[in-house]
Scaffold this motif. Structure first.
Motif, PDB file in Angstrom:
ATOM      1  N   PRO A 234      14.160   3.182  28.724  1.00  0.00           N
ATOM      2  CA  PRO A 234      13.537   4.475  28.389  1.00  0.00           C
ATOM      3  C   PRO A 234      13.520   4.767  26.890  1.00  0.00           C
ATOM      4  N   SER A 235      14.540   4.302  26.165  1.00  0.00           N
ATOM      5  CA  SER A 235      14.572   4.540  24.721  1.00  0.00           C
ATOM      6  C   SER A 235      13.515   3.723  23.992  1.00  0.00           C
ATOM      7  N   LEU A 236      13.106   2.597  24.579  1.00  0.00           N
ATOM      8  CA  LEU A 236      12.087   1.740  23.962  1.00  0.00           C
ATOM      9  C   LEU A 236      10.667   2.157  24.318  1.00  0.00           C
ATOM     10  N   LEU A 237      10.514   2.993  25.302  1.00  0.00           N
ATOM     11  CA  LEU A 237       9.173   3.361  25.745  1.00  0.00           C
ATOM     12  C   LEU A 237       8.330   4.023  24.651  1.00  0.00           C
ATOM     13  N   PRO A 238       8.888   4.944  23.838  1.00  0.00           N
ATOM     14  CA  PRO A 238       8.042   5.547  22.784  1.00  0.00           C
ATOM     15  C   PRO A 238       7.468   4.531  21.809  1.00  0.00           C
ATOM     16  N   THR A 240       7.079   1.403  22.360  1.00  0.00           N
ATOM     17  CA  THR A 240       6.178   0.538  23.121  1.00  0.00           C
ATOM     18  C   THR A 240       4.797   1.174  23.242  1.00  0.00           C
ATOM     19  N   ILE A 241       4.777   2.471  23.492  1.00  0.00           N
ATOM     20  CA  ILE A 241       3.501   3.190  23.572  1.00  0.00           C
ATOM     21  C   ILE A 241       2.790   3.150  22.225  1.00  0.00           C
ATOM     22  N   THR A 245      -0.782   1.340  21.845  1.00  0.00           N
ATOM     23  CA  THR A 245      -1.970   2.132  21.522  1.00  0.00           C
ATOM     24  C   THR A 245      -2.576   1.717  20.185  1.00  0.00           C
ATOM     25  N   LEU A 246      -1.740   1.397  19.197  1.00  0.00           N
ATOM     26  CA  LEU A 246      -2.270   0.943  17.916  1.00  0.00           C
ATOM     27  C   LEU A 246      -2.951  -0.416  18.041  1.00  0.00           C
ATOM     28  N   ALA A 247      -2.496  -1.224  18.994  1.00  0.00           N
ATOM     29  CA  ALA A 247      -3.137  -2.530  19.206  1.00  0.00           C
ATOM     30  C   ALA A 247      -4.551  -2.376  19.759  1.00  0.00           C
ATOM     31  N   ILE A 312      -4.128   8.979  20.625  1.00  0.00           N
ATOM     32  CA  ILE A 312      -3.390   8.725  21.868  1.00  0.00           C
ATOM     33  C   ILE A 312      -1.896   8.579  21.576  1.00  0.00           C
ATOM     34  N   SER A 313      -1.560   7.799  20.526  1.00  0.00           N
ATOM     35  CA  SER A 313      -0.156   7.608  20.187  1.00  0.00           C
ATOM     36  C   SER A 313       0.507   8.922  19.780  1.00  0.00           C
TER      37      SER A 313
END
Length: 322
Positions: A234-238, A240-241, A245-247, A312-313
């Motif tokens: 859960p701590s890595l999800l932000p 990761t998003i 999204t930038l990709a 989006i990010s």
């Protein structure tokens, strides 16, 4: 509205103005060194990125090198209309989206998992050694890697095919001559080259997790897997998003350097992307106006995707640069 007067006879508005001016001058003196350091990069960016944008006008002309820029005939949107009328256009866009999409997904999942595994290593020397080893391919150019992969994956005499034939009895595979295998090679080789670099982003995010959360979980009897599932992931999800999204902004950049050094005429139907198509038209065939129109179309779409990705990010992860 009354203006308060200070003991020295200066009203509050004037004092605020003076303080603001002093602060701006102080800030300017503090940052002038940094501004001067940025200046060379800014000048180079203007020279090599913004001034050449004037050449995009040939996308709306029937440009002839013999006539020059000013004397070439204006044709408006004729090249863009032709772009959407040729049958190769749809296949090239699909190739670009498929290859870039697979790269984006694999390039997000692999470093995410690898960062989780590497984070569990307790021997720091071994951890740093592994991180350095997987990070090194990022610095190799695709010119070098293209030659290495061509030798390793050659149908006749390639090391990979020799292993497949001798150990598994499989017939030699034409990795770089079959379209489906070519896409597989492109995605896997790109992930192998870049996942060590992308892992750094996730390791940095892991380092920012509050250790007190793990201590509290241990007190409650949570094991390593439960801590990973309930705290780490859960701590890595932000982040990761944010990375995902930038990709999206680069979804039309399937990797010109990589594909140009690996592809050939046999895999044009599955491996030809927008960038290589523009290169062949503009540089080899000399269709400067049409290739510029294709490149401009790609740039506009990429710009829209980048702006959308930032929004989006910001909505999902509260991330923004400016």
């Amino acid at each position: 509205m009354k203006t308060s007067v200070q003991p020295n006879g200066v009203n509050s508005k004037e004092s605020v103005t003076v303080v603001g001016t002093v602060r701006r001058k102080s800030l300017w003196k503090t940052t002038i060194g940094l501004d001067l350091m940025i200046l060379p990069a800014l000048i180079l960016t203007i020279i090599f990125s913004y001034i050449p944008m004037a050449g995009l006008a040939i996308a709306f002309k029937n440009y002839k090198p013999g006539l020059g820029f000013s004397k070439s005939k204006w044709v408006g949107l004729e090249h863009f209309q032709y772009l959407f009328s040729i049958p190769e256009n749809v296949q090239i866009i699909w190739n670009t989206l498929i290859i870039a999409g697979l790269k984006m997904v694999a390039g997000l999942i692999v470093p995410f998992i690898f960062a989780l595994l590497l984070n569990e290593v307790r021997k720091m020397r071994f951890k740093k050694a592994v991180q350095t080893i997987v990070y090194m391919p990022h610095f190799l150019s695709w010119v070098i890697l293209g030659g290495i992969l061509s030798d390793l994956l050659a149908r006749d005499g390639g090391l990979v095919n020799q292993v497949l034939v001798s150990l598994f009895g499989i017939k030699p595979i034409f990795f770089l001559g079959d379209g489906n295998w070519f896409r597989f090679v492109v995605v896997i080789s790109d992930v192998w080259k870049e996942f060590g670099f992308n892992t750094i982003v996730f390791l940095a995010s892991l380092a920012g997790i509050n250790p007190a959360l793990y201590e509290a979980a241990e007190v409650d009897g949570a094991g390593r897997w439960q801590q990973t599932r309930s705290i780490t992931i859960p701590s890595l999800l932000p982040i990761t998003i944010v990375v995902g999204t930038l990709a999206l902004g680069n979804v039309l950049n399937a990797g010109f350097d990589q594909i140009f050094n690996l592809y050939n005429a046999l895999v044009y139907d599955k491996g030809d992307i927008i960038d290589t198509f523009v290169y062949r038209l503009g540089i080899i065939d000399g269709k400067f106006s049409f290739s510029t129109a294709v490149g401009l179309f790609k740039s506009v779409v990429s710009f829209v995707l980048i702006v959308s990705a930032y929004r989006i990010s910001y909505k999902l992860a509260n991330y923004r640069i400016f």
